[in-house]
Design an enzyme around this catalytic site. Structure first.
Site, PDB file in Angstrom:
ATOM      1  N   SER A  74       0.810  -1.209   0.000  1.00  9.49           N
ATOM      2  CA  SER A  74       0.000   0.000   0.000  1.00  9.49           C
ATOM      3  C   SER A  74       0.851   1.270   0.000  1.00  9.49           C
ATOM      4  O   SER A  74       1.668   1.481  -0.898  1.00  9.49           O
ATOM      5  CB  SER A  74      -0.957  -0.043   1.200  1.00  9.49           C
ATOM      6  OG  SER A  74      -1.995   0.908   1.075  1.00  9.49           O
TER       7      SER A  74
ATOM      8  N   ASP B 203      -9.662  -6.247  -4.380  1.00 12.57           N
ATOM      9  CA  ASP B 203      -8.908  -5.081  -3.909  1.00 12.57           C
ATOM     10  C   ASP B 203      -9.740  -3.813  -4.060  1.00 12.57           C
ATOM     11  O   ASP B 203     -10.555  -3.697  -4.975  1.00 12.57           O
ATOM     12  CB  ASP B 203      -7.624  -4.941  -4.746  1.00 12.57           C
ATOM     13  CG  ASP B 203      -6.451  -4.425  -3.928  1.00 12.57           C
ATOM     14  OD1 ASP B 203      -6.654  -3.463  -3.166  1.00 12.57           O
ATOM     15  OD2 ASP B 203      -5.350  -4.982  -4.060  1.00 12.57           O
TER      16      ASP B 203
ATOM     17  N   HIS C 172      -7.508  -5.879  -0.167  1.00  9.94           N
ATOM     18  CA  HIS C 172      -6.361  -4.975  -0.137  1.00  9.94           C
ATOM     19  C   HIS C 172      -5.198  -5.559   0.662  1.00  9.94           C
ATOM     20  O   HIS C 172      -4.040  -5.438   0.262  1.00  9.94           O
ATOM     21  CB  HIS C 172      -6.788  -3.630   0.453  1.00  9.94           C
ATOM     22  CG  HIS C 172      -5.697  -2.618   0.517  1.00  9.94           C
ATOM     23  ND1 HIS C 172      -4.951  -2.251  -0.588  1.00  9.94           N
ATOM     24  CD2 HIS C 172      -5.206  -1.885   1.559  1.00  9.94           C
ATOM     25  CE1 HIS C 172      -4.066  -1.331  -0.239  1.00  9.94           C
ATOM     26  NE2 HIS C 172      -4.197  -1.095   1.050  1.00  9.94           N
TER      27      HIS C 172
END
Length: 439
Positions: A192, A374, A406
């Protein structure tokens, strides 16, 4: 893999009390809030790390067993006073002169190294087999690293200045850590926002990076109407179907596969409720969700508990409790690096200086990995691959992981671990061709 990890000698380790149940009443939430602090934060991280049979707590003397790796925690001090990076070191007990560069695992926004507890065993086996090391690091101002003041001197309309200052806070401390640890080159495995910072680090220090493995990277697309929905981090549940099965392995990303992910994202975005829109608005305007939780004081543990119970529903009951306690203590710590978000991301959660416009300068191998469910828009990954190939870099790939959102590494660790080891062994090309045949 030939190097096996022996069973832990738990009898030599002082026991830790189990994590308390996730609070569902005000009284329980108040008690949890009152108990939070550095000591409890240390214990919450150690509960996750003690799942690793090769982990040695601080109070335990160095072991002489035949484990191919030994892991320990340390605070790596930086030059500035009271600046340190919390570090997990998984070191080979039989280093090889032909060992590949060590792997460094880096978490995402507001998380910590403990999030990767389901990936460390596979990475440790790789390290023991290849005679190299693995490190996991908490970014400065996040996790259990030093919570130092985060300030930006650039004016609000100086976008490049603000972005550069915010990025420097993280990547310069990582470079100082690398020098302190004596690492010549590293493979960065990052998630991320941590993946975003890892790309920036590689752009600034290209000779120090062997390869980038980017797990659901933030800040990639430049389209302000992209389908990235950060509010889903607070509302999505975990995927309880991520069981160990070869059929759940990584799939080479294709235009059709990305289209399917984006169609799901668009469907969810079209149904966005008012409350979710408010969460999105607050996120996009730079509000720190951790700041909001801290402002609720005694109610904070209950709010975190609702997130933990929903998001990590795919874990066991004990793992969910331990993750909750870990996340709670990170969230209630002094605000610091979390305040970077409004300087890095513009409204609608796209980067002020998107990676898709910058990444083609890199000449090293880059792997993009997204979850099947996601909330990060994978279109930026495909666009990045195209830009890299136009620039002559044909060593980059992209994968989709089934039964994962995610937190792809936590939702389907079997598929991700298989992929990570292949990429670390520079066998990614063969795996990619095999994965392409399944897509």
């Amino acid at each position: 893999m030939s190097a096996s990890i022996p069973a832990s000698t738990s009898s030599t380790i002082l026991p830790l009390p189990p994590a308390k149940d996730i609070p569902v009443t005000f009284t329980a939430s108040l008690k949890s809030w009152w108990a939070a602090g550095d000591k409890q934060g240390t214990a919450s991280e150690e509960r996750l790390l003690r799942r690793l049979p090769f982990f040695q707590p601080e109070q335990m003397a160095s072991s002489t067993n035949d484990s191919p790796v030994i892991a320990h925690r340390e605070r790596v001090q930086l030059a500035a006073p009271k600046h340190f990076l919390n570090t997990l070191s998984i070191k080979s007990t039989n280093s090889s002169p032909t060992a590949p560069p060590p792997a460094v695992v880096l978490h995402g926004y507001g998380a910590g190294l403990g999030f990767f507890f389901r990936n460390f065993p596979a990475l440790a086996q790789w390290a023991g087999h290849r005679g190299t090391d693995v490190f996991a690091v908490d970014w400065l101002g996040m996790g259990r690293s030093a919570r130092v003041p985060f300030t930006i001197k650039a004016k609000r309309d100086d976008i490049s200045g603000r972005v550069n200052e915010a990025e420097s806070f993280f990547v310069d401390s990582l470079e100082e850590w690398r020098a302190k640890m004596g690492l010549e080159k590293m493979t960065l495995i990052a998630h991320s926002l941590g993946a975003y910072f890892s790309v920036v680090y590689a752009l600034r220090y290209p000779t120090r990076v062997h390869k980038l493995i980017l797990l659901s990277p933030a800040g990639v697309p430049h389209d302000p109407n992209n389908l990235t929905m950060p509010s889903r981090e607070l509302t999505d549940g975990g995927d309880s179907r991520s069981t160990i099965s070869a059929s759940h392995s990584a799939v080479a990303a294709s235009t059709g596969g990305v289209k399917q992910i984006r169609e799901e994202q668009k469907s969810i975005k079209d149904k966005e409720s008012r409350s979710r829109r408010l969460l999105t608005y607050l996120w996009e305007e730079g509000w720190s969700p951790f700041q909001v939780v801290r402002s609720t004081l005694f109610w904070g543990p209950m709010l975190v508990g609702k997130y933990s119970s929903r998001r990590f529903s795919g874990l066991t009951e004990e793992e969910t409790r331990d993750m909750h306690d870990y996340i709670l203590n990170i969230t209630l710590s002094k605000g610091s690096g979390e305040y970077c978000i409004s300087h890095i991301l513009a409204p609608y959660a796209h980067a002020r200086m998107p990676l898709v416009d910058r990444i083609a300068a890199l000449k090293l191998p880059i792997t993009f990995i997204y979850g099947e469910h996601d909330w990060m828009d994978p279109q930026g990954g495909l666009q990045s691959l195209e830009n890299l190939r136009k620039a002559g870099n044909h060593r980059s790939r992209m994968y989709n992981i089934p039964y994962a959102g995610h937190h792809v590494y936590l939702d389907n660790p079997t598929a991700v671990n298989e992929l990570l080891v292949a990429e670390l062994n520079d066998a990614g090309e063969q795996l990619y061709l095999f994965a392409a045949s399944r897509s």
